[in-house]
Motif scaffolding. Structure first.
Motif, mmCIF file in Angstrom:
data_model
loop_
_atom_site.group_PDB
_atom_site.id
_atom_site.type_symbol
_atom_site.label_atom_id
_atom_site.label_comp_id
_atom_site.label_asym_id
_atom_site.label_seq_id
_atom_site.Cartn_x
_atom_site.Cartn_y
_atom_site.Cartn_z
ATOM 1 N N LYS A 1 -7.588 -10.657 11.760
ATOM 2 C CA LYS A 1 -6.723 -9.477 11.689
ATOM 3 C C LYS A 1 -7.307 -8.319 12.500
ATOM 4 N N LYS B 1 -0.915 -1.775 7.939
ATOM 5 C CA LYS B 1 0.396 -1.260 8.350
ATOM 6 C C LYS B 1 0.275 0.081 9.051
ATOM 7 N N LEU C 1 -5.679 -6.650 15.946
ATOM 8 C CA LEU C 1 -5.342 -5.232 15.995
ATOM 9 C C LEU C 1 -6.097 -4.547 17.135
ATOM 10 N N GLU D 1 -0.599 -0.656 12.540
ATOM 11 C CA GLU D 1 0.542 -1.248 13.251
ATOM 12 C C GLU D 1 1.603 -0.213 13.590
ATOM 13 N N THR D 2 1.873 0.720 12.693
ATOM 14 C CA THR D 2 2.867 1.754 12.991
ATOM 15 C C THR D 2 2.361 2.688 14.098
ATOM 16 N N ARG E 1 -4.559 -5.366 20.487
ATOM 17 C CA ARG E 1 -3.337 -4.587 20.734
ATOM 18 C C ARG E 1 -3.671 -3.153 21.098
#
Length: 87
Positions: A75, A33, A79, A36-37, A82
């Protein structure tokens, strides 16, 4: 209900392991997380730093048996993809 002493012991052990494994998975989710943030905010440096932190956590989850190897690889790959797309 368990009848044999060994079955009773397994119930106690399984409960202990479930707590430990649950906290491990929760810790991994927290690190993911964080990446992602950072990606959502557009901060590439923070995202890269968070991605460096999440990689060993994912590997540790695989080593401890709380996560499948391909799940962790997927995962991390997504990530990283991105992060690269961020610029």
């Amino acid at each position: 209900m368990a009848n044999t002493p060994q079955a009773k012991k397994r119930i106690r052990r399984n409960a202990r392991r479930a707590d430990i494994n649950g906290s491990r998975v929760s810790r991994i989710r927290t690190y993911v997380k964080k990446v992602e943030t950072a990606l959502a905010s557009g901060d590439k440096e923070a995202a890269a730093a968070a991605l460096r932190e999440v990689q060993p956590e994912l590997a540790r989850g695989v080593a401890k048996g709380v996560m499948h190897k391909n799940t962790a690889a997927r995962k991390f790959s997504r990530l990283n993809k991105r992060l690269v797309a961020l610029g």
